[in-house]
Write a protein that holds these residues in place. Structure first.
Motif, PDB file in Angstrom:
ATOM      1  N   CYS A   1       0.853  -1.194   0.000  1.00 50.45           N
ATOM      2  CA  CYS A   1       0.000   0.000   0.000  1.00 50.45           C
ATOM      3  C   CYS A   1       0.888   1.243   0.000  1.00 50.45           C
ATOM      4  O   CYS A   1       1.014   1.940   1.005  1.00 50.45           O
ATOM      5  CB  CYS A   1      -0.917  -0.017   1.230  1.00 50.45           C
ATOM      6  N   GLY A   2       1.506   1.538  -1.147  1.00 54.84           N
ATOM      7  CA  GLY A   2       2.378   2.699  -1.257  1.00 54.84           C
ATOM      8  C   GLY A   2       1.595   3.978  -1.493  1.00 54.84           C
ATOM      9  O   GLY A   2       0.363   3.980  -1.609  1.00 54.84           O
ATOM     10  N   GLU A   3       2.326   5.079  -1.565  1.00 59.67           N
ATOM     11  CA  GLU A   3       1.692   6.378  -1.827  1.00 59.67           C
ATOM     12  C   GLU A   3       0.879   6.341  -3.116  1.00 59.67           C
ATOM     13  O   GLU A   3       1.331   5.817  -4.127  1.00 59.67           O
ATOM     14  CB  GLU A   3       2.769   7.465  -1.964  1.00 59.67           C
ATOM     15  N   GLY A   4      -0.296   6.913  -3.065  1.00 58.39           N
ATOM     16  CA  GLY A   4      -1.138   6.986  -4.253  1.00 58.39           C
ATOM     17  C   GLY A   4      -2.126   5.847  -4.390  1.00 58.39           C
ATOM     18  O   GLY A   4      -2.989   5.882  -5.269  1.00 58.39           O
ATOM     19  N   THR A   5      -2.030   4.838  -3.523  1.00 53.90           N
ATOM     20  CA  THR A   5      -2.941   3.691  -3.631  1.00 53.90           C
ATOM     21  C   THR A   5      -4.391   4.139  -3.543  1.00 53.90           C
ATOM     22  O   THR A   5      -5.246   3.695  -4.316  1.00 53.90           O
ATOM     23  CB  THR A   5      -2.636   2.656  -2.540  1.00 53.90           C
ATOM     24  N   LYS A   6      -4.698   5.023  -2.606  1.00 55.42           N
ATOM     25  CA  LYS A   6      -6.091   5.451  -2.429  1.00 55.42           C
ATOM     26  C   LYS A   6      -6.614   6.177  -3.662  1.00 55.42           C
ATOM     27  O   LYS A   6      -7.760   5.979  -4.078  1.00 55.42           O
ATOM     28  CB  LYS A   6      -6.208   6.361  -1.207  1.00 55.42           C
ATOM     29  N   ARG A   7      -5.776   7.000  -4.300  1.00 57.55           N
ATOM     30  CA  ARG A   7      -6.243   7.728  -5.480  1.00 57.55           C
ATOM     31  C   ARG A   7      -6.487   6.777  -6.644  1.00 57.55           C
ATOM     32  O   ARG A   7      -7.452   6.939  -7.397  1.00 57.55           O
ATOM     33  CB  ARG A   7      -5.232   8.797  -5.883  1.00 57.55           C
ATOM     34  N   ILE A   8      -5.605   5.796  -6.797  1.00 61.12           N
ATOM     35  CA  ILE A   8      -5.805   4.813  -7.855  1.00 61.12           C
ATOM     36  C   ILE A   8      -7.113   4.065  -7.616  1.00 61.12           C
ATOM     37  O   ILE A   8      -7.852   3.753  -8.552  1.00 61.12           O
ATOM     38  CB  ILE A   8      -4.615   3.854  -7.931  1.00 61.12           C
ATOM     39  N   TYR A   9      -7.414   3.800  -6.346  1.00 61.50           N
ATOM     40  CA  TYR A   9      -8.686   3.167  -6.006  1.00 61.50           C
ATOM     41  C   TYR A   9      -9.871   4.028  -6.425  1.00 61.50           C
ATOM     42  O   TYR A   9     -10.891   3.529  -6.894  1.00 61.50           O
ATOM     43  CB  TYR A   9      -8.755   2.922  -4.494  1.00 61.50           C
ATOM     44  N   SER A  10      -9.748   5.345  -6.237  1.00 56.89           N
ATOM     45  CA  SER A  10     -10.866   6.225  -6.564  1.00 56.89           C
ATOM     46  C   SER A  10     -11.121   6.277  -8.062  1.00 56.89           C
ATOM     47  O   SER A  10     -12.225   6.610  -8.502  1.00 56.89           O
ATOM     48  CB  SER A  10     -10.602   7.640  -6.030  1.00 56.89           C
ATOM     49  N   ILE A  11     -10.113   5.943  -8.869  1.00 54.13           N
ATOM     50  CA  ILE A  11     -10.265   5.957 -10.317  1.00 54.13           C
ATOM     51  C   ILE A  11     -10.714   4.590 -10.831  1.00 54.13           C
ATOM     52  O   ILE A  11     -11.420   4.490 -11.828  1.00 54.13           O
ATOM     53  CB  ILE A  11      -8.938   6.379 -10.976  1.00 54.13           C
TER      54      ILE A  11
ATOM     55  N   THR B   1      -8.352  17.010   2.030  1.00 53.15           N
ATOM     56  CA  THR B   1      -8.463  15.800   2.853  1.00 53.15           C
ATOM     57  C   THR B   1      -8.168  14.523   2.095  1.00 53.15           C
ATOM     58  O   THR B   1      -7.290  13.742   2.474  1.00 53.15           O
ATOM     59  CB  THR B   1      -9.855  15.702   3.509  1.00 53.15           C
ATOM     60  N   THR B   2      -8.925  14.245   1.031  1.00 52.60           N
ATOM     61  CA  THR B   2      -8.720  13.009   0.288  1.00 52.60           C
ATOM     62  C   THR B   2      -8.567  13.312  -1.197  1.00 52.60           C
ATOM     63  O   THR B   2      -9.143  14.269  -1.713  1.00 52.60           O
ATOM     64  CB  THR B   2      -9.904  12.041   0.472  1.00 52.60           C
ATOM     65  N   SER B   3      -7.815  12.489  -1.884  1.00 58.14           N
ATOM     66  CA  SER B   3      -7.602  12.676  -3.317  1.00 58.14           C
ATOM     67  C   SER B   3      -8.786  12.122  -4.105  1.00 58.14           C
ATOM     68  O   SER B   3      -9.473  11.207  -3.669  1.00 58.14           O
ATOM     69  CB  SER B   3      -6.312  11.987  -3.746  1.00 58.14           C
TER      70      SER B   3
ATOM     71  N   ARG C   1      -8.517  15.807  -8.493  1.00 60.04           N
ATOM     72  CA  ARG C   1      -7.626  16.575  -7.619  1.00 60.04           C
ATOM     73  C   ARG C   1      -6.869  15.679  -6.646  1.00 60.04           C
ATOM     74  O   ARG C   1      -7.474  14.900  -5.903  1.00 60.04           O
ATOM     75  CB  ARG C   1      -8.431  17.605  -6.827  1.00 60.04           C
ATOM     76  N   ASN C   2      -5.552  15.806  -6.639  1.00 60.95           N
ATOM     77  CA  ASN C   2      -4.743  15.192  -5.599  1.00 60.95           C
ATOM     78  C   ASN C   2      -4.760  16.104  -4.372  1.00 60.95           C
ATOM     79  O   ASN C   2      -5.221  17.246  -4.438  1.00 60.95           O
ATOM     80  CB  ASN C   2      -3.304  14.985  -6.084  1.00 60.95           C
ATOM     81  N   VAL C   3      -4.269  15.611  -3.242  1.00 57.90           N
ATOM     82  CA  VAL C   3      -4.217  16.448  -2.044  1.00 57.90           C
ATOM     83  C   VAL C   3      -3.099  17.493  -2.172  1.00 57.90           C
ATOM     84  O   VAL C   3      -2.285  17.455  -3.080  1.00 57.90           O
ATOM     85  CB  VAL C   3      -4.041  15.592  -0.775  1.00 57.90           C
ATOM     86  N   THR C   4      -3.026  18.396  -1.216  1.00 59.42           N
ATOM     87  CA  THR C   4      -2.308  19.659  -1.346  1.00 59.42           C
ATOM     88  C   THR C   4      -0.815  19.530  -1.639  1.00 59.42           C
ATOM     89  O   THR C   4      -0.084  18.773  -1.001  1.00 59.42           O
ATOM     90  CB  THR C   4      -2.486  20.482  -0.051  1.00 59.42           C
ATOM     91  N   GLY C   5      -0.374  20.330  -2.601  1.00 61.11           N
ATOM     92  CA  GLY C   5       1.038  20.486  -2.924  1.00 61.11           C
ATOM     93  C   GLY C   5       1.187  21.576  -3.972  1.00 61.11           C
ATOM     94  O   GLY C   5       0.517  21.549  -5.002  1.00 61.11           O
ATOM     95  N   ILE C   6       2.040  22.573  -3.708  1.00 61.83           N
ATOM     96  CA  ILE C   6       2.237  23.692  -4.636  1.00 61.83           C
ATOM     97  C   ILE C   6       3.736  23.907  -4.825  1.00 61.83           C
ATOM     98  O   ILE C   6       4.468  24.145  -3.855  1.00 61.83           O
ATOM     99  CB  ILE C   6       1.591  24.986  -4.101  1.00 61.83           C
ATOM    100  N   TYR C   7       4.183  23.826  -6.064  1.00 65.21           N
ATOM    101  CA  TYR C   7       5.596  24.045  -6.395  1.00 65.21           C
ATOM    102  C   TYR C   7       5.742  25.492  -6.860  1.00 65.21           C
ATOM    103  O   TYR C   7       5.256  25.871  -7.923  1.00 65.21           O
ATOM    104  CB  TYR C   7       6.026  23.073  -7.490  1.00 65.21           C
TER     105      TYR C   7
END
Length: 694
Positions: A76-86, A414-416, A420-426
């Motif tokens: 269960c690496g980073e991004g697993t939840k977002r891939i689930y939502s798709i 809160t959730t991806s 939209r992914n969760v917060t990050g601004i470069y």
């Protein structure tokens, strides 16, 4: 911290006859959720579907139909939840997670998956308890804040898991350690490991570094479905133990097993690994989850960006990750013409075993037909307006870059979600330096999608990270960013330039947690406490390094006061303010008075004002009011809950200096003069996505 208990499997389960019954099964599904490509995790989902009809039940006045399946997630690496939502899988259906190797790539998505564990979701009621299985000491120092009740099973020392659906056997194997591996460990640990004399048990250090092979079999006398083996050999140090494992040799001679290899390509191609595969019975199938393959879950994201790119190819650049979408073809099942020992399986695909046959299923929705056509209909409906916007944009002169340049890597709250992914601004403050404003789960994945081959360069350009507060949707991506930044400097053979991190007092604990997964991080970070920057008179080395006139924080009204907003003034004259998460704040207004750019959260709609107050967030209306009182020249709203924009269409369209942030939007200061023209289409896109993909 993540409170947990260590329990042996014998403590979790009473004798089978007293606790569970064996079900009748209709099918077994094995899905590759993601394959490690484009910085995604390598994970597999096994779903057991039983044939028994489920009757409606009532709990606390709510009616629900119990699910007729059980899911088991492996890694269960980073991004697993977002891939689930798709994909078509339901996050809350998971109750058992099995980790092959203790590293951030396998564990980084746990907190994100936990976020919705306790909710009543999509008409189904799920228990709160979650079981985690993996190497010894797997979650020591694992910082994830509050989490549901769960049990941790030591798969290095225990032998199996058993429930009414399956039996899963655990077989550990271990690395051969060199002097390089012992760097940083105290002498007592080194002596214990090198001089270990107890037969049949590995020293503690090796147990912690063990990799677990999981072998899943359906329960029941009449079961005809194949066994499933999940195997991850993380690097070549493990090959000797893998080849010598007597427990594994027993299963290599068994027939009808499907072996899913999560091992890196460099390991799979090693002659010793090929020898290991040759030992299996010829009837077994070997499927390599290959990290060099593309990641189909990018398709809908790329489809969105392609549509927006037609509006403005500067503000919405095409994503490099979608450039070679059709370059590869994949063979999944063996045929008479295919003589390869190991076959490939791309992510987003499922093998379904039922009625003594096997077939392929595509987990991802038909993007090419459904989603692309849906966006085309939106474009056709606003064809005249969008045409005039495109013509206006083409006339704009953008011969040179006007700093700051703002790239939104995540704009969700809160959730991806799909959009939209969760917060990050470069934030690029000049040609040679950048600041990262918050770092939610999957931030590096978003960077890789956006910058492609330029990602390493952009990481080396990163000089400072500002963390507004320590909620998961703002910090979970930090480990990946720091690890990949280390590799970016190593790539060109120069020493790593330490990065300044500004955050709450608890940041020290977080960094020590990350150091457990990312070595050398303590030498490559310089920590600063946010409250020290509240005074405009406070000067640090950051001011000089980044050519800043001012870097000032103010306490945000969020997280019980353990949060900050930030104001940045550059020597070249521009002034930017980032609110982070906060309720309306007079202190923030004073801090950012007459700023050039205000980036403000807008988590809730006015209709949900009670929720905003309870969770210490702002509504869209409150963000607009703050902007007007601050007399900000340009305002960008971000950090949206999924339904927020649907309820605030009229208010947003009435504002001429307001821009809606989107993932992968790249804004120069001069672009903000006309980006409000995009708002009508962005609102329609948000509306369509919410109803189509929820």
């Amino acid at each position: 911290m993540f409170h947990h208990v260590r329990v042996r499997i014998s403590q979790l389960l009473l004798p089978l006859s007293e606790t569970v019954r064996v079900r009748n099964f209709s099918k077994l599904q094995v899905s590759v959720i993601s394959n490690g490509g484009f910085s995604t995790p390598k994970s597999i989902l096994v779903k057991v579907v039983h044939a028994e009809k489920q009757e409606k039940q009532c709990i606390d006045g709510r009616y629900y139909t119990p699910k007729n399946y059980k899911s088991y997630l492996f890694n269960c690496g980073e991004g697993t939840k977002r891939i689930y939502s798709i994909s078509k899988h339901k996050k809350n259906a998971i109750e058992d997670i099995f980790i092959t190797v203790t590293n951030w790539e396998n564990l980084g998505g746990l907190k994100g998956l936990f976020t919705e564990r306790v909710k009543y979701f999509e008409g189904e009621f799920f228990r709160k308890e979650l079981k985690l299985y993996g190497p010894e000491l797997m979650l020591d120092r694992f910082y994830v804040g509050k989490a549901p009740v769960y049990s941790l099973v030591n798969a290095t020392m225990d032998s199996f898991h058993e429930d009414e659906h399956v039996q899963i056997k655990f077989i550990p194997f271990f690395p051969e350690l060199s002097d390089e591996d012992f760097k940083g460990y105290p002498p007592s640990v080194i002596d214990e490991t090198k001089n270990w004399k107890i037969e049949g048990v590995q020293p503690k250090m090796k147990r912690r570094m063990s990799s677990i092979v999981y072998i899943l079999k359906l329960r029941g006398e009449n079961n005809t479905q194949p066994a499933i083996m999940i195997l991850d050999c993380p690097d070549k140090r493990y090959l000797s133990s893998l080849l010598e494992s007597e427990d594994l040799k027993k299963y290599q001679s068994a027939q009808g097993t499907y072996v899913f290899h999560l091992s890196p390509t460099s390991v799979v191609e090693d002659p010793r690994y090929k020898t290991f595969i040759d030992r299996f019975h010829s009837s077994n199938e070997h499927i390599h989850v290959k990290e060099t393959q593309e990641q189909p879950f990018h398709y809908p994201i790329s489809t969105i960006q392609t549509a927006l790119n037609e509006l403005d190819n500067h503000v919405f650049p095409l994503l490099p990750s979608s450039a070679n979408r059709n370059e590869h073809k994949y063979t999944v099942l063996r045929s008479k013409m295919n003589k390869d020992k190991v076959l490939s399986m791309t992510s987003g695909k499922t093998l379904e075993f039922a009625n003594n046959s096997v077939k392929m299923i595509n987990n991802f929705r038909d993007v090419a037909v459904s989603y692309k056509n849906g966006i085309q209909k939106l474009q056709n409906a606003d064809e005249k307006y969008l045409g005039s916007v495109k013509e206006f944009v083409k006339k704009q002169k953008r011969d040179k870059v006007v700093y700051p340049v703002i790239t939104f890597l995540g704009t969700g709250a809160t959730t991806s979600t799909l959009l939209r992914n969760v917060t990050g601004i470069y934030l690029e403050i000049d040609p040679d330096a950048a600041i990262l404003l918050d770092c939610g789960e999957g931030t590096f994945m978003q960077m890789y999608h956006h910058f492609g081959s330029e990602t390493s360069k952009m990481l080396r350009k990163l000089k400072c990270i500002f963390i507004s507060h320590l909620h998961a949707d703002h910090i979970v991506g930090l480990a990946s960013i720091l690890k990949q930044r280390h590799l970016a400097f190593k790539e060109i053979g120069v020493p790593v330039e330490p990065v300044d991190i500004i955050g709450e007092d608890d940041m020290t604990s977080l960094i020590y947690t990350i150091e457990y997964f990312v070595p050398n991080i303590l030498q490559e970070t310089v920590l600063h406490v946010s409250r020290n920057f509240r005074s405009k008179r406070y000067m640090s080395e950051i001011h000089t390094k980044l050519n800043l006139q001012e870097l000032t924080t103010v306490k945000a009204l969020h997280n019980f006061g353990r949060a900050h907003s930030v104001s940045i003034k550059h020597d070249s004259g521009w002034h930017l303010v980032f609110s982070g998460d906060t309720m309306p704040s007079d202190s923030l207004i004073r801090l950012g008075f007459r700023c050039d750019i205000l980036i403000h959260e807008a988590t809730f709609s006015t209709q949900a004002a009670a929720g905003a107050k309870k969770s210490h967030h702002s509504t869209v209306e409150e963000a607009v009011t703050t902007s007007k009182r601050m007399k900000a020249k340009k305002t960008i709203l971000t950090h949206f809950s999924p339904q927020t924009l649907l309820d605030e269409k009229k208010l947003i369209l009435s504002q001429t200096d307001l821009t809606i942030a989107m993932d992968h939007m790249r804004l120069q200061r001069s672009d903000l003069e006309y980006t409000p023209l995009f708002n009508p289409f962005l609102l329609e896109l948000s509306n369509y996505t919410f109803y189509r993909w929820r």
